[in-house]
Every structure is written in C-alpha cells, then in structure tokens.
Design a protein around this motif. Structure first.
Motif, short mmCIF file in Angstrom:
data_model
loop_
_atom_site.label_atom_id
_atom_site.label_comp_id
_atom_site.label_asym_id
_atom_site.label_seq_id
_atom_site.Cartn_x
_atom_site.Cartn_y
_atom_site.Cartn_z
N LEU A 84 30.68 50.48 19.04
CA LEU A 84 30.30 50.30 20.45
C LEU A 84 30.67 51.53 21.27
CD1 LEU A 84 31.29 46.56 20.99
CD2 LEU A 84 28.98 47.50 20.90
N SER A 85 31.84 52.09 21.00
CA SER A 85 32.29 53.26 21.76
C SER A 85 31.36 54.45 21.56
CB SER A 85 33.71 53.65 21.32
OG SER A 85 34.60 52.59 21.56
N ALA A 86 30.66 54.48 20.41
CA ALA A 86 29.78 55.62 20.12
C ALA A 86 28.40 55.48 20.75
CB ALA A 86 29.63 55.77 18.60
N ARG A 95 15.42 52.72 18.26
CA ARG A 95 16.35 53.23 17.25
C ARG A 95 17.48 52.23 17.06
NH1 ARG A 95 20.91 55.75 18.28
NH2 ARG A 95 20.21 56.46 20.33
N GLU A 96 17.78 51.94 15.80
CA GLU A 96 18.86 51.00 15.51
C GLU A 96 20.19 51.62 15.91
OE1 GLU A 96 19.78 47.87 11.96
OE2 GLU A 96 19.34 49.93 11.36
N ALA A 97 20.82 51.02 16.92
CA ALA A 97 22.08 51.54 17.44
C ALA A 97 23.28 50.86 16.81
CB ALA A 97 22.13 51.38 18.96
N LEU A 98 23.13 49.59 16.43
CA LEU A 98 24.23 48.84 15.85
C LEU A 98 23.65 47.60 15.17
CD1 LEU A 98 27.65 48.00 17.46
CD2 LEU A 98 26.25 46.14 16.55
N CYS A 99 24.21 47.25 14.03
CA CYS A 99 23.78 46.03 13.35
C CYS A 99 25.00 45.43 12.65
CB CYS A 99 22.68 46.33 12.33
SG CYS A 99 22.06 44.85 11.48
N PHE A 100 25.19 44.14 12.82
CA PHE A 100 26.28 43.45 12.12
C PHE A 100 25.73 42.27 11.33
CE2 PHE A 100 26.39 41.53 16.42
CZ PHE A 100 26.28 40.18 16.11
N GLU A 101 26.40 41.98 10.22
CA GLU A 101 26.06 40.83 9.38
C GLU A 101 27.31 39.99 9.18
OE1 GLU A 101 22.51 42.76 6.60
OE2 GLU A 101 24.36 42.03 5.68
N LEU A 156 27.12 42.14 23.66
CA LEU A 156 26.26 42.03 24.84
C LEU A 156 26.99 42.48 26.10
CD1 LEU A 156 24.39 38.64 24.22
CD2 LEU A 156 23.64 40.96 23.70
N GLN A 157 28.28 42.16 26.20
CA GLN A 157 29.03 42.53 27.40
C GLN A 157 29.18 44.05 27.50
OE1 GLN A 157 30.01 40.32 29.77
NE2 GLN A 157 30.50 42.13 30.98
N TYR A 158 29.35 44.69 26.37
CA TYR A 158 29.55 46.14 26.40
C TYR A 158 28.30 46.87 26.90
CZ TYR A 158 31.29 50.72 25.01
OH TYR A 158 31.73 52.03 25.04
N VAL A 159 27.11 46.37 26.55
CA VAL A 159 25.87 47.06 26.96
C VAL A 159 25.17 46.31 28.09
CG1 VAL A 159 25.53 48.07 24.68
CG2 VAL A 159 24.50 45.84 25.20
N THR A 208 30.58 52.26 34.73
CA THR A 208 31.66 53.24 34.66
C THR A 208 31.24 54.38 33.73
OG1 THR A 208 32.65 52.06 32.82
CG2 THR A 208 33.40 51.46 35.01
N ASN A 209 31.79 55.54 33.96
CA ASN A 209 31.52 56.67 33.09
C ASN A 209 32.07 56.41 31.71
OD1 ASN A 209 30.28 58.16 35.10
ND2 ASN A 209 32.23 59.02 35.83
N LYS A 210 31.43 56.96 30.71
CA LYS A 210 31.90 56.82 29.34
C LYS A 210 33.25 57.50 29.22
CE LYS A 210 30.54 57.67 24.55
NZ LYS A 210 29.51 58.26 23.67
N PRO A 211 34.26 56.82 28.69
CA PRO A 211 35.59 57.41 28.61
C PRO A 211 35.62 58.56 27.63
CG PRO A 211 35.49 55.37 27.38
CD PRO A 211 34.20 55.48 28.13
N PRO A 212 36.57 59.47 27.80
CA PRO A 212 36.70 60.58 26.84
C PRO A 212 36.92 60.06 25.44
CG PRO A 212 38.09 60.94 28.78
CD PRO A 212 37.57 59.54 28.87
N GLU A 213 36.57 60.89 24.46
CA GLU A 213 36.70 60.49 23.06
C GLU A 213 38.15 60.13 22.75
OE1 GLU A 213 35.68 62.22 18.59
OE2 GLU A 213 35.23 63.37 20.41
N GLY A 214 38.30 58.98 22.08
CA GLY A 214 39.63 58.54 21.69
C GLY A 214 40.31 57.68 22.73
N ARG A 215 39.69 57.50 23.92
CA ARG A 215 40.31 56.68 24.96
C ARG A 215 39.35 55.59 25.39
NH1 ARG A 215 42.16 60.11 29.83
NH2 ARG A 215 42.82 58.02 30.43
N MET A 216 39.88 54.46 25.84
CA MET A 216 39.10 53.34 26.33
C MET A 216 39.47 53.10 27.79
SD MET A 216 37.22 52.36 23.92
CE MET A 216 37.10 52.96 22.26
N THR A 217 38.46 52.76 28.59
CA THR A 217 38.72 52.38 29.97
C THR A 217 39.30 50.98 29.97
OG1 THR A 217 36.87 53.70 30.73
CG2 THR A 217 37.67 52.00 32.23
#
Length: 556
Positions: free
Chosen positions: A328-330, A364-370, A387-390, A522-531
């Motif tokens: 999700l972060s990616a 484009r397939e962005a994420l898929c879970f099974e 769903l909440q993340y996007v 919100t802006n996407k957080p820097p790599e390695g960090r979560m808002t």
C-alpha cells in the motif's frame, strides 16, 4: 476469419451450377420437402445398420426439421416395422417446443394417426429431493410416442427407443448424458447426436475425432454452410420468404452471414472448432499483458486458526500484514483506483484486485491479495484497510454479492457508501453475478486485453484462472462445475477466482464517478516513514482483529 470461398467466387460457382441443372429443375417442379442433406440424414437413420450417428453441422441449416420428419416416421410405425419411442433432448425449452411442433406438422403431412400434442410433467428426483420437469410429447396410434425431455442424464432412466441429442456440445454434462443414451443400444435403440461445435476439447468434438480416427464405430456426417447452400438452403429460404433466387442474392446472403458471425464464423458456420472448449482468452494474449513487476499477496491460515490463542493468531497474521503495508505504501496516490472482490471461505479463494487507472486510461494491477481459509472478520478488516488507504482516489468497488459474499459487500457499503449501478454517489456496489451481467461486462475486459489497455502481475495461477473462463452458450464466464485439475503454480485447487475479481475491478473502473464529499489528501510520506494518525483510546483494539486495526489503522 477468411471464408473458404469469396463472395464473387461463390456467385460464379452457383450461377454455373444453376445453368447446368435448369432443365432438371423444370422437370422436377415443386421442390421436395427435404433438402438433400436432410434426406441423407434421414436415410442413414432409417438404415438398420446405423445405431449411432454423429453430425457436426453449421448453425441454422434446418437439420432439426429433418430430424423431426424422421422422429414422426419412426414413432408412427408399428413394432413389426421397427417402430420405437423417440426422445428429444436439447439445452433449452424453446428448442424442445419447436421440435415437437415440427413433429406434429410432419405427422399430419404423413397422415399418421397421432393424438393431441400434450404437455405433461414427469416426476424427477435428484440430490435435493423430488421435483418436476416439463416435457412435451405426441402419442401415436402405433403405441409409440415422441417425448422432449430435459438434458439431465436422469431423464433417460427407465426409457428405451431412439434418443436425439440436439446441440449436444452445449448441454450440461454431455459425457454422462451420452453414457445414459448409449445404454439404449443394448435393446436395439438408436442414438443421434448433432451439434454446432464449441471448442476442440469439448466432449462432442472429442467423440468426432475418435470416430474419424477409427476408435469408435459410429456413423458420421459433416454439413457446413456451403454444403447446405449447394443443396438448396438459400433457394428454400427464398421459396418461404417469397424472394426471387439469384446467384448474386445468394452470394450476398452468404457473405452477410459470415460477416455477422465475425471471428466465430469458422466454428459456427464451417464446423471448425476453436482451440479449447469455448476458451475465452488465449494464453499468449494473457501472458503478453503480464508485464507488471511485483508479487501476489497470499495468506493461507490453518484449519484450527480460530482455536488458537490471540498471540498465535497474531503471529500468523503479521507477516501478511507487513507485506500488505509495504504494498500500500508503494501506491502512487496521484492515480485513481478501482477494486474488485470475489469472496470465498472454504473451497475457493477470496481474491481482491486493485487496479490503478493511468493517464491514458490503461488499467494496471496495483495490488492483489488472495486469502484461503481466512475467517470472514479478518477478510473484512484486510479489505477495509485497502479501501481506506485509497479512499480519496477510489472511483468504485465491485463486490461479489452471491452467497456469503453479500455480508462483506454490505459491511463495505455501510462504511464507503452504497452504489446501485446507475452512478449513485456511493463507492461500493454489491454485484449479483449472473449470465446477463457476464454477457454485458466480460467483453469489455476482453477488449482491454486485446487493445493492450490492461497490465497484470505475471503469475501462473492467475493465468490458469483466466484460462478457466469459457464461452458457455455464447456468454464468457467461469463454469459453475468446479474442475478437478490443480493449478500449476500453488498446487492448490482453484475455480477462476482471480478472473472474477478482475472483471469486477474492471467493471468498477468504468462506472460514472463524481466526488460527493470533500476529503483532505495528505502528501505521501517520505520513504520508510508513515503518517501517523492516532487511534482514539475508546477504539483501542483487542484480539487478533484488533491487531489488524492497530497495525494498519494508524496509517490508512
């Protein structure tokens, strides 16, 4: 598709043939009731040496009309003249009614004493208990009758005579139906199987190949559209419709029919089965669209998961949640997204497919879970997190609402708003998958594959799932009957679950959408960090579900 003979060539051939037999036609006068290819079928069946006949044919050439003539002749005979009951089977009630009506017409034409056409009900039992099936029949003074039955193999139990299976490639459980029908041969019965093709691996074509290869001692005929036209099909159409026949008119009619069937003309008109049993997407095309780097997020829990302690449950869930968080972060939240969800609990897989809609509208397939053997509550929390993340960039989500999937769809509708398919303001639509729905939306997904407007993660199991989609009675869908073979990737049994999730996501991506409320992005957080957004103390999670909320809730 290229026709064997062009329109101009056919016009020339038919003009030459017509000129050569003009004198004969003048002597014959009124055309005979049956065309030569129909006569040939009846003649073969009237021979005592023909116990089993397979006919591969073009669509709509009137072969059923000829078979109705034979049925009336056979059932109208006395026992001493080899009379017997005739049973007609096809996949639709409309076809059975047409056949019985044609038999009644022939009976009157042949002046065979027949009782009134009647509709009756036969008691029929199956695993679910007693039920009734409709059947139509004509009773003859000979004591025999013509009966139209359902395509269920059990409908032949306790009966004997001649069995006609029409459009056999499209009936359910053809192998079992043939097994029941061929048992009639032990007591002098007869089996007639005719159909348009439905793929090379369909049982109908496999038996045809066995006959041609000498492995089965059955009679065989092939009648394509050109064979029927040479024998006067279009002239008979002109006679019935009051149109003057001409070589030019016949050539145009033939070309119009070929153009109408398009890519399906080889199979529908010229008796050339397609590769695979009505296979919807060829493997090379699917593989060509599997260009997205990445992996499928898979979670399988043990059967005793619910009996484990909270700590043990958490230890099983956390590796998957870590991978989900990273995926999700990616995501590029400058894009819009659509989501499809196919629910399962025990036998099949739950699959969630998130598609990113690029600037050129390519999906484009962005994420898929099974999820396999994952309890419903955990499934809902995982889906909710995605769903909440996007949410701020989500244009819609399609949820399988058949069976238990309805409960997941309802819960998501409560949180993200309900959509009813007409562009209403909610994000989540509960989709009742049906033949009508598949017919409307599967072609759009196929077009995306053909036009290079979809890109997927390369995965062998997903290739297998997409290959499971078949064209069944003209509609692309995953067959209801679960296949026994295992997927080559995971080694676990599958039922086309990814294909369903993907078409739901594609469907959701094509719905009309308008923002109905303001939500800050919100802006996407820097790599390695979560808002971090603190979770309210009153909502402090407990247990394994709580661990999901606690692990994901701070950054969704």
């Amino acid at each position: 598709m290229t026709a064997p003979i062009s329109q101009a060539e056919w016009e020339r051939l038919r003009r030459d043939a017509k000129d050569a037999i003009d004198d004969v036609i003048e002597e014959v006068g009124v055309p005979k009731a049956l065309l030569p290819y129909q006569q040939k079928v009846v003649g073969l069946l009237d021979s005592t040496s023909t116990q089993v006949l397979f006919v591969e044919k073009s669509r709509r050439i009137g072969l059923t009309w000829g078979l109705a003539a034979y049925a009336a002749l056979r059932a109208g005979r006395a026992k001493s003249a080899a009379g017997m009951d005739v049973m007609y089977i096809s996949y639709s009630q409309e076809m059975t009614r047409e056949f019985i009506d044609a038999c009644a017409m022939w009976a009157r034409a042949f002046a065979i004493a027949a009782n009134e056409l009647e509709e009756t009900l036969f008691d029929d039992s199956d695993e679910e208990g007693q039920k009734s099936i409709k059947a139509f029949r004509i009773q003859f003074a000979s004591g025999y009758e013509i009966i139209a039955l359902s395509s269920a193999p059990r409908s032949l139990r306790g009966k004997q005579g001649c069995v006609i299976i029409d459009e056999a490639a499209f009936v359910d459980s053809l192998p079992e139906l043939l097994k029941a029908a061929l048992a009639f041969l032990m007591w002098g019965g007869q089996v007639v199987v005719c159909s348009t093709h439905d793929g090379t691996t369909n049982t109908f074509n496999e038996v045809i190949q066995d006959i041609l290869g000498g492995r089965r001692p059955y009679a065989h005929l092939k009648i394509d559209i050109d064979d029927a036209l040479r024998d006067g099909l279009y002239e008979r159409i002109c006679l019935v419709t009051g149109v003057d026949w001409s070589p030019e008119g016949e050539a145009k009619w033939r070309q119009d029919i070929i153009d109408f069937y398009g890519d399906g003309a080889d199979e529908e008109l010229f008796c050339i089965p397609t590769q695979g049993s009505g296979t919807w997407l060829p493997a090379p095309l699917i593989e060509a669209r599997m260009t997205v780097p990445g992996e499928i997020l898979r979670l399988e829990l043990p059967a005793n998961y619910l009996h484990l302690s909270d700590v043990e449950q958490r230890s099983l869930m956390e590796p998957f949640l870590d991978r989900l968080k990273a995926a999700l972060s990616a995501l590029d939240l400058d894009l819009r997204f659509a989501f499809g969800f196919d629910f399962a609990r025990v036998a099949d897989l739950t699959v969630g497919s998130l598609l990113a809609i690029e600037a050129n509208l390519r999906r484009r397939e962005a994420l898929c879970f099974e999820l396999r053997n994952v309890p419903g509550a955990e499934q809902k929390e995982i889906t909710r997190a995605v769903l909440q993340y996007v949410r701020s960039r989500l244009v819609g989500a399609g949820f399988d609402a058949v069976g238990m999937g309805w409960t997941v769809a309802e819960d998501m509708q409560r949180e993200f708003g309900a959509r009813d398919g007409d562009g209403s303001s909610g994000l989540v639509e509960a989709v009742k998958l049906s033949e009508k729905w598949y017919a409307a939306h599967m072609p759009k997904l196929k077009t995306a594959f053909e036009d290079d407007m979809i890109a997927l993660v390369a995965d062998d199991d997903h290739l297998t799932d997409l290959r499971k989609v078949k064209v069944i009675r003209g509609t692309p869908r995953v067959p209801d009957v679960r296949e026994t073979e295992k997927a080559s990737g995971s080694g676990k049994k599958r039922h086309g679950d990814f294909a369903i999730a993907l078409v739901l996501a594609d469907y959701a991506s094509r719905q009309r959408w308008a923002e109905y409320d303001y939500q800050p992005v919100t802006n996407k957080p820097p790599e390695g960090r979560m808002t971090q957004t603190p979770v309210e103390e009153a909502d402090e999670p407990r247990g394994t579900l709580g661990s999901i909320i606690g692990k994901l809730g701070g950054w969704i």
